[in-house]
Design an enzyme around this catalytic site. Sequence first.
Site, PDB file in Angstrom:
ATOM      1  N   SER A  24       0.831  -1.215   0.000  1.00 38.18           N
ATOM      2  CA  SER A  24       0.000   0.000   0.000  1.00 38.18           C
ATOM      3  C   SER A  24       0.862   1.261   0.000  1.00 38.18           C
ATOM      4  O   SER A  24       0.360   2.352  -0.274  1.00 38.18           O
ATOM      5  CB  SER A  24      -0.930  -0.007   1.209  1.00 38.18           C
ATOM      6  OG  SER A  24      -0.182   0.053   2.408  1.00 38.18           O
ATOM      7  N   LYS A  72      -5.742   4.897   8.160  1.00 38.15           N
ATOM      8  CA  LYS A  72      -4.552   5.618   7.681  1.00 38.15           C
ATOM      9  C   LYS A  72      -4.797   7.121   7.674  1.00 38.15           C
ATOM     10  O   LYS A  72      -3.954   7.903   8.136  1.00 38.15           O
ATOM     11  CB  LYS A  72      -4.179   5.116   6.286  1.00 38.15           C
ATOM     12  CG  LYS A  72      -3.523   3.738   6.337  1.00 38.15           C
ATOM     13  CD  LYS A  72      -3.379   3.110   4.960  1.00 38.15           C
ATOM     14  CE  LYS A  72      -2.674   1.772   5.079  1.00 38.15           C
ATOM     15  NZ  LYS A  72      -2.776   0.987   3.844  1.00 38.15           N
TER      16      LYS A  72
END
Lengths: 289, 810
Positions: B659, B702
Site C-alpha cells: 500500500s 490511515k
Amino acid sequence: MTEAEREVTIRRILVALDASSHSLAALETATWLASRLKAELIGLFVEDIDLLRVAEFPFTRQVGLFSSTFQRLDLLELERQLRAQANQIRQALTAIAERAQVPWRFRVARGSVASEVLAAGAKADLTIVGKRGRSLSLGKRVGSTARMVMFEGQGLTLVLQQREVLTAPVMVVYDPSPAAENALEAALNLANAINGHLSVLVIADDEHSLQKAQADVAERLKRKKQTADVHLLMKPTVSGLTYVLKAKGLLVLPCSEGLLHGEKLCELVNVVRNPVLLVRGEHPLKLWF
Amino acid sequence: MGYKELAPENLYHKCDPVQFSFETTAELEDSAQFLGQPRAVEALKFGIDIEREGYNVFALGYAGTGKHYLVSQFLEKRAESEKVPDDYCYVNNFDEPRKPRILCLLGGKGKEFSQDIEKLVEEARNALKAAFENEEYQNRRQAIGQQLQDRQQNAFEELNNKGRERNLTILRTPTGLVFAPTREENVIPPDEFNKLPEEERKRFEHDVEELQQEAQRMFQKTPSWERETRQKLLDLNQEVTSFAVGYLLAELRKKYEDKPDVVDHLKVMEKDIIENVQALLAPEREQEQKVAGAPGASDQLMESPALRRYAVNVVVDHSELKGAPVIYEDNPTYQNLVGRIEHLAHMGTLLTDFNMIRAGALHRANGGYLILDVLKVLTQPFAWEGLKRALRSRQVKVETLGEAYGLISTVSLEPQPIPLNVKVTLLGPPLVYYLLRYHDPEFAELFKVAADFDVEMHRTPENEVSYGQLIGAIARQEQLRPFDRGGVARVIEHSARTVGDGERLSVHMQSLADLLREADYWAGQSGNGAVTSADVQRAIDAWIYRSDRMRERICEEIERGTILIDTGGEKVGQVNGLSVIQLGEYAFGRPSRITARIRLGKGEVVDIEREVEMGGPIHSKGVLILAGFLGARYATDQPLSLSASLVFEQSYSGVEGDSASSAELYALLSATAEVPIRQSLAVTGSVNQHGQVQPIGGVNEKIEGFFDICKARGLTGEQGVLIPASNVKHLMLRKDVIQAVEDGRFHIYPVETIDEGIEILTGVTAGKPDDEGKYPSESVNGRVYARLVELAEKRQKFGAITAAEKRGQS
C-alpha cells in the site's frame, strides 16, 4: 443372675468323633455347650479293633467307596490311615475349641467303638454321639454305637442327627418318672440359652397321673417364672408321640422307665429327625447357662 | 493549481434514523431469516435435505461470524418436526457374554423396556422363591432324594442281609468297606479264625469274595443313580421355573411382539433363568462379589452379578425428546464421540460387562444431527479418525483405542455395533477446511457440503431494516434495553466502519453482540430506558480507549520528535507514507517517513527493507513493480543509469504489503527530478507498472492516523492525505476528520494515477509526452527524464574511462 449363682454341674463333655461331616456338626454343638457351661471338651476317636483284625485276614480286600476298585487291606496302611483320620479330627477339634476358648482334650482309643465310647462316657457328664456315624446305611435307624450308649449310658446323652446344631423350639416330654423333673429343668434352661420357645408334652397312662403331672409342670413353670406350651397325651405310644412332636427343634426325653426306655426309646429315636437329649437319674440337675 | 478533493459527504455513508418506522427495537419481531448468510443457509439446507452418503456439512467461517448459533438454530428448527429416533439398549449375550447384543426400540421405549425387565426379574424372583419353597416342590424334591437314598439303602440292606446270612458283617475303612467273618454277631479274631475247619474257612473266603464283588457292582451303579437323581432334580427345577416365570415372560413377549429381536432376547432370557435359577434365587450369598459403586439400570439389579446379567443398559434414551436430536459435543475426545466401556477395579482386577457400556455423542445424535468444532476434534488424539471411521462404516462400534489400533489384546467386550444415521456439521475456520481438503482424501468423501459464512453483507435499505430486527433480537435474547432508531443507525454505521466499507455491513455476530451489550451498559449508566446513539458512541469510544494505548504512545513519540515525521514544509526525496498496525481487534494508522536516494548505477532499485529481510514478499513485489514502471517510462531509449535506495525510516519491526508503493515511487521521482514534496501531505496507495494507483486496505485508519498527528500539532489548512480514488467508497471517517474537511482545515485527495499524485505533492505539473515521447522540460517527468539522461551520459563516460584504464593496464 450373678456369678455366684452360676453353678456348673456339667464339667466334662465327651464327644465321639469320626471323620464324617456329622462329626463336625456334633463338635460344633459340643463346643457351644462347653462354652456356655464352662465345661471341658473331650474328643474321642476310636480305632475300631474289628477293622484292624480284619486286616490280618489274607483274603479280605476293601472295596473303594468312590473308585469301586479292590485294594488289598494292608494292616500298616490301615493304621496309617487311621492315624491320619485321628490327626484330621484333632486339628478340627483344636481349631474349633480354641476359637471358642474352651479347655479340651483329645483321646485316641483302640477297641470296640461302642465299648470305648461307653467307657469314656462313664467319666463324662454329657456324652454326645451321632445317630449313625459313618455307617453306609442312609436310613433313619440308630447306629450300633448310639444304640449301646442309649441303652447303657449314664448321665446325659445327646444324640445328634444329620448336620444340625441345637435349634429352637425345645420340646420336653414329661412323664411321671424320676428323671422327668431333671428333663424339665434341662429343657427350661436350654430354652433360655437358645432363646427358644418351650413346649411340654405331658404323658401318662391314666387320667389321674396325667393331671398330677400337669400340675407338677405348672408348679415348676410358676416357680421358674417361665412360660411354655403344655400339651397332654394319655396312653402314649411311639407313633402317637411322633405325631405330636414337631420335626424341628431339640427333643429332651427322660429315659429311665416306661415308654422312654429300652427298645421303645430306640424306636422313637429311630423315627424322629430331631436331636435328642436323654436325661437319666433322679438327682437334682442344675444347668446354668 | 486546483486539485480535486473530496467533499465532506463523500467521507461517510450515513444511516439516517428517519428511514426506520419504529421508535425502538421492542416493536420489532425477530426475523425468520438468518441475516447476511444466504449462501451458508442454502448450503446447510441442501446438506441436511439430501439423503446420500457423504453429504455431511462443513460450516467454514471466521470466528465470531455466528456459525454455531446459526447452525444450531437451523437444525433445531428442522429437528422439531422430525420423528424421534429409536432407543438403543445393550443386553447380555447369554451365549457369548463378551459380545453384548443391541436391541432397538421405538424412541422413548428403551427406559420402559428396562423397567419392564427389572420388574420381571423381581417378580420372577418372588415367584421362584414361592415355587421353590412350596410344599409340593419340597415334597417332590425330597421324594427324588429319597428315591436315591432308598435305592442306596436297599442295595446296602440287601448286601448287609446277605452278609448276615453268611455270618459276615460290613466294616467301614477310611476309604471303603470290607467284609469280616462273625460269630454271634462279633467279628472272629484272626487266631480263632485260623482254628476253624478248612471247609468253613474256605466258605468264608468264598462268601467274602462274592459279597466284595457284589459291593463293587453296587458302588459302580451309584454314580449313575446319582446322575439320574441330579437330572431328575434339574428337570424338576426347570419344570417349576418354567411354570413360575413362563407366564411373566409370555406377557412381556406379547407386549413387544412387534420387535422380533426383543422377543428373541426374552426367549433366550427365559432359557437362561431356567438354567441359572439357583443363582437367581441366592443373590444375597454373592455379597462378597458385589461390584461396589457399579452404576446401571437399577440399584437392585446392579447389586448382584446373578441379577446384573438380566439388566438392560439403555445407552440411548429419547424418552424426553420431541423430534430428532441435535447434539453439540463440546469436548469431542475419541471416547466422548464413539462411546466407551468402563471398568471397575475389584480385588486387583478390572471388571466390566455390558452394563458398563456408555454412549458417545454419535449414539446420542443417531437419527438426528451432530455439531462439532473441527479444531477441537483435530486436537484430540484419534478423534478425527474415529469420527471418519464411524461415518464411513455407517455404524458406531464401541471399542477402546487400544483395541481399535491393535495395541492391546486383552480380552474385553466387543459390543454389537449400532447402525449410524447422522448428519454431522463441523464448524471451523476456512483455512482448516482447505487444508483438510488438500491433505485428507477422506474428508472430501465425507463432507461434501461447504457452508461458507461471510463476514460482511451488502448495505441496502432493506438490509438496514433487517439489521435493526437483528439488533432487536439480540437485545431480547441478551435481556438488554431496546435500541432506539438513533442507536440502531449508529450501530449500522459502526458496522460499516468495522468492515472498512461504507457500502457493506459486518455480520460478525460476536463483535456486534459485544457492542450491543456495552452500549446497553452505558445506557444504564446514563439512566436511559432505551439505548441511544450517544450510548453506542460511548461504547465505541470506551472500547477504543481501552485498546489504543500503543497508538497514543506512538503519537506521543511523534509529537516529542523521537519519531521524525514532518507535517509541513517540503523535502526532496522524502514523503509521508501511511501504514496500519493491527493489535488484536483494534487497528490504527500511523505515518512513516519514506525516503529515496539515488546515485549513478545500473538501474537497480534497492529496497533496504528487503535487503535486511525486514520486508515481506508483497512489499518487495511493490518495489519491483515501481521499478518496472520507472524503467518502462524513462528507460526505453537509454539504460536506466541510476541506483536508487528506498527505506522506511525508523522502522525496526518489519514491513509488509504494497500500500506504500505509490509513496515510494513519489519519493523516488522527487529524488530523481530533485523536486521537493510537500510534507503537509501523506500518501497511501499501491501502484502498478502502468502508473495506476490501486486501492488499499485500512484507508480510514490511515487517514485518521495522519490527521491525529496534524491535529496534535495544530491543523494548518494545508494538510491532507492522498488516497486511491477506488477507495472512496470505503470511507467511514470520524466526525472530527469530517468536520475538519468541512472547515477546509484538512483535505482528502482521491488519486487515480501517479501523475495526478505527483502534481498534488509537488505542485509541479507531471507533464504529458508529445508525439515524440518527450516530456516538457519543466514538468516532473521532464526533469526525471533529463536527470536520467545526465546519469546515462556520466555512466557512459565513466565506462569509457574504465575500459581505457583497463586496456592501459593490460
